[in-house]
Design an enzyme around this catalytic site. Structure first.
Site, PDB file in Angstrom:
ATOM      1  N   ASN A 127      -4.156 -10.580   7.045  1.00 43.78           N
ATOM      2  CA  ASN A 127      -3.593  -9.263   7.775  1.00 43.78           C
ATOM      3  C   ASN A 127      -4.951  -8.726   8.466  1.00 43.78           C
ATOM      4  O   ASN A 127      -4.888  -7.471   8.834  1.00 43.78           O
ATOM      5  CB  ASN A 127      -3.184  -8.352   6.974  1.00 43.78           C
ATOM      6  CG  ASN A 127      -1.793  -8.897   6.559  1.00 43.78           C
ATOM      7  OD1 ASN A 127      -1.206  -9.590   6.696  1.00 43.78           O
ATOM      8  ND2 ASN A 127      -1.226  -7.899   5.550  1.00 43.78           N
ATOM      9  N   THR A 141       1.012  -1.248   0.115  1.00 39.06           N
ATOM     10  CA  THR A 141       0.141  -0.041   0.200  1.00 39.06           C
ATOM     11  C   THR A 141       0.991   1.364  -0.098  1.00 39.06           C
ATOM     12  O   THR A 141       1.771   1.520   0.912  1.00 39.06           O
ATOM     13  CB  THR A 141      -0.755  -0.080   1.100  1.00 39.06           C
ATOM     14  OG1 THR A 141      -1.824  -1.019   1.044  1.00 39.06           O
ATOM     15  CG2 THR A 141      -1.595   1.295   1.386  1.00 39.06           C
ATOM     16  N   TYR A 160      -8.016  -8.295   7.742  1.00 40.87           N
ATOM     17  CA  TYR A 160      -9.027  -7.804   7.039  1.00 40.87           C
ATOM     18  C   TYR A 160     -10.307  -8.580   6.918  1.00 40.87           C
ATOM     19  O   TYR A 160     -10.410  -9.694   7.737  1.00 40.87           O
ATOM     20  CB  TYR A 160      -8.470  -7.289   5.564  1.00 40.87           C
ATOM     21  CG  TYR A 160      -7.665  -6.127   6.012  1.00 40.87           C
ATOM     22  CD1 TYR A 160      -7.693  -4.934   6.436  1.00 40.87           C
ATOM     23  CD2 TYR A 160      -6.147  -6.320   5.278  1.00 40.87           C
ATOM     24  CE1 TYR A 160      -6.773  -4.205   6.380  1.00 40.87           C
ATOM     25  CE2 TYR A 160      -5.028  -5.521   5.378  1.00 40.87           C
ATOM     26  CZ  TYR A 160      -5.483  -4.207   5.922  1.00 40.87           C
ATOM     27  OH  TYR A 160      -4.492  -3.423   6.212  1.00 40.87           O
ATOM     28  N   HIS A 171      -7.118 -11.158  -1.015  1.00 38.25           N
ATOM     29  CA  HIS A 171      -6.514 -10.841   0.170  1.00 38.25           C
ATOM     30  C   HIS A 171      -7.327 -11.546   1.354  1.00 38.25           C
ATOM     31  O   HIS A 171      -8.367 -10.978   1.919  1.00 38.25           O
ATOM     32  CB  HIS A 171      -6.481  -9.435   0.211  1.00 38.25           C
ATOM     33  CG  HIS A 171      -5.509  -8.827   1.282  1.00 38.25           C
ATOM     34  ND1 HIS A 171      -4.877  -9.757   2.342  1.00 38.25           N
ATOM     35  CD2 HIS A 171      -4.871  -7.756   1.585  1.00 38.25           C
ATOM     36  CE1 HIS A 171      -3.903  -9.140   3.048  1.00 38.25           C
ATOM     37  NE2 HIS A 171      -4.192  -7.750   2.709  1.00 38.25           N
ATOM     38  N   ASN A 192      -3.529  -5.435  12.826  1.00 36.45           N
ATOM     39  CA  ASN A 192      -4.748  -5.128  12.730  1.00 36.45           C
ATOM     40  C   ASN A 192      -5.934  -5.839  13.942  1.00 36.45           C
ATOM     41  O   ASN A 192      -7.084  -5.979  13.592  1.00 36.45           O
ATOM     42  CB  ASN A 192      -5.560  -5.213  11.295  1.00 36.45           C
ATOM     43  CG  ASN A 192      -4.942  -4.366  10.423  1.00 36.45           C
ATOM     44  OD1 ASN A 192      -4.567  -3.012  10.475  1.00 36.45           O
ATOM     45  ND2 ASN A 192      -4.542  -4.601   9.025  1.00 36.45           N
ATOM     46  N   ARG A 222      -3.995 -14.778  -0.507  1.00 38.03           N
ATOM     47  CA  ARG A 222      -3.127 -14.478   0.326  1.00 38.03           C
ATOM     48  C   ARG A 222      -3.353 -15.020   2.017  1.00 38.03           C
ATOM     49  O   ARG A 222      -4.584 -14.447   2.283  1.00 38.03           O
ATOM     50  CB  ARG A 222      -2.418 -13.204   0.373  1.00 38.03           C
ATOM     51  CG  ARG A 222      -1.635 -12.845   1.376  1.00 38.03           C
ATOM     52  CD  ARG A 222      -0.988 -11.429   1.373  1.00 38.03           C
ATOM     53  NE  ARG A 222       0.389 -10.808   1.489  1.00 38.03           N
ATOM     54  CZ  ARG A 222       0.858  -9.756   1.852  1.00 38.03           C
ATOM     55  NH1 ARG A 222      -0.052  -8.802   1.982  1.00 38.03           N
ATOM     56  NH2 ARG A 222       2.107  -9.530   1.951  1.00 38.03           N
TER      57      ARG A 222
END
Length: 365
Positions: free
Chosen positions: A180, A25, A182, A177, A237, A229
């Site tokens: 992480n 990012t 999310y 994705h 997070n 991923r």
């Protein structure tokens, strides 16, 4: 014996080497659109003779409600497809291969970033302990609302639509994705998911959303152009450890194996941090997946060479070194010194710290 610099076929994608640019990012989109600097940035790294065998783009939201940070791009509108097509055309002109990372941040967002100032959505209504990047700088993330059961199919279809948009934009494939902390991982981990419907409780239920997303994407564009991923133990997070991460992610691998994905991209340990943050048997996970295995997190040259030579990974993804070394493959091949990225220009801004890192040939004597 394969080496880091040998070609490889992953699903339907032929790569000239096994050095991968990890998704990074950079917060430089213009109105959720990649711009001319984006084109230059990826094209600089696309020649596999010097740069990367595969580029994975920065995380890219699948829908307006999936955005979590200021100035990140999307892949869901005709305008975004047209803008990304300039990137893929430039990368392919250099002989490179590029996939887009499909992203929904879930609860890691802020109301100021979302349409109509709405609340972020998640598997839960519990707020995450964390910050995101807004027009005011870094702010605490907003309280989410838990998705209703009948809303979840719409999110799944948004992934499907984004995958089709990616192919229309000229990408060689997509990476889902699911890492992480999310949205997808907010469903996976029982440290976050407190649902009592068919998307909560058991491992099979918590993995259901991921499986439905991957099936929708592969039905749309094919498994050979789809990667995923995963980050089984990263705490980023506010993603607390699952009560049984090995069983959870073994189940995930077993469920997606029949879909014949191009690759699994696994973050070993804490994203950008301690590789041994929690115990996990990554090779046990790998044994359950027949596709290519991409490893990531803190790899230096020797670690990367050893990973491929010892068959612990088929490809190695590099994050921060990809920012400062557009010719990373050449530097790794020569054993040359790697440039270090400027932390101050990592997020947001213009060309400085983005497209102005020199190659070996361009450096002053």
């Amino acid at each position: 014996m394969s080496t880091l610099f040998d070609p490889i076929r992953i699903g339907d994608i032929e790569l000239a080497n096994r050095v991968v640019m990890a998704p990074l990012t950079r917060n430089r989109a213009t109105g959720q659109l990649p711009n001319d600097l984006t084109v230059e940035y990826y094209a600089q790294r696309a020649n596999p003779m010097t740069g990367f065998g595969l580029i994975i783009t920065e995380a890219t939201q699948i829908m307006p409600e999936g955005q979590g940070y200021l100035d990140t791009p999307g892949i869901h509108s005709p305008e975004q497809v047209a803008a990304w097509r300039k990137v893929t055309t430039a990368v392919h002109a250099q002989g490179g291969r590029i996939v887009v990372q499909l992203w929904h941040v879930g609860r890691i967002s802020h109301t100021s970033l979302l349409p109509g100032g709405q609340a972020p959505v998640s598997s839960t209504n519990r707020v995450a302990k964390g910050k995101t990047f807004t027009a005011k700088g870094f702010e605490d993330v907003s309280a989410p609302r838990a998705l209703r059961t009948d809303e979840i199919p719409g999110i799944v279809q948004a992934y499907r639509h984004a995958a089709r948009c990616a192919i229309d934009a000229g990408f060689d494939g997509v990476e889902v994705h699911a890492a992480n902390g999310y949205l997808i991982e907010q469903f996976l981990r029982d440290s976050i998911n407190d649902r009592t419907d068919e998307y909560g409780g058991s491992i099979a239920n918590r993995a259901r959303f991921l499986v439905e997303v991957v099936k929708a994407v592969t039905d749309e564009i094919g498994g050979g152009r789809t990667g995923i991923r995963l980050s089984p133990v990263t705490p980023v997070n506010d993603a607390g450890q699952d009560s049984d991460p090995q069983a959870l992610f073994n189940h995930v691998a077993e469920q997606i194996a029949p879909m014949h994905l191009s690759y699994i991209h696994v973050i070993e340990g804490q994203t950008g941090g301690d590789r041994n943050v929690a115990p996990f048997d990554y090779q046990a996970l790998r044994q359950r997946f027949p596709g290519a295995w991409m490893v990531n997190n803190g790899y230096d040259r020797q670690m990367a060479l050893d990973a491929v030579a010892q068959r612990k990974g088929d490809l190695v993804a590099f994050g921060k070194p990809a920012i400062a070394n557009p010719d990373l493959t050449r530097r790794l091949h020569l054993g040359a010194e790697l440039a270090r990225p400027d932390q101050k220009t990592m997020y947001g801004g213009g060309a400085q710290g983005y497209t102005d890192y020199p190659t070996l040939d361009a450096q002053p004597a």
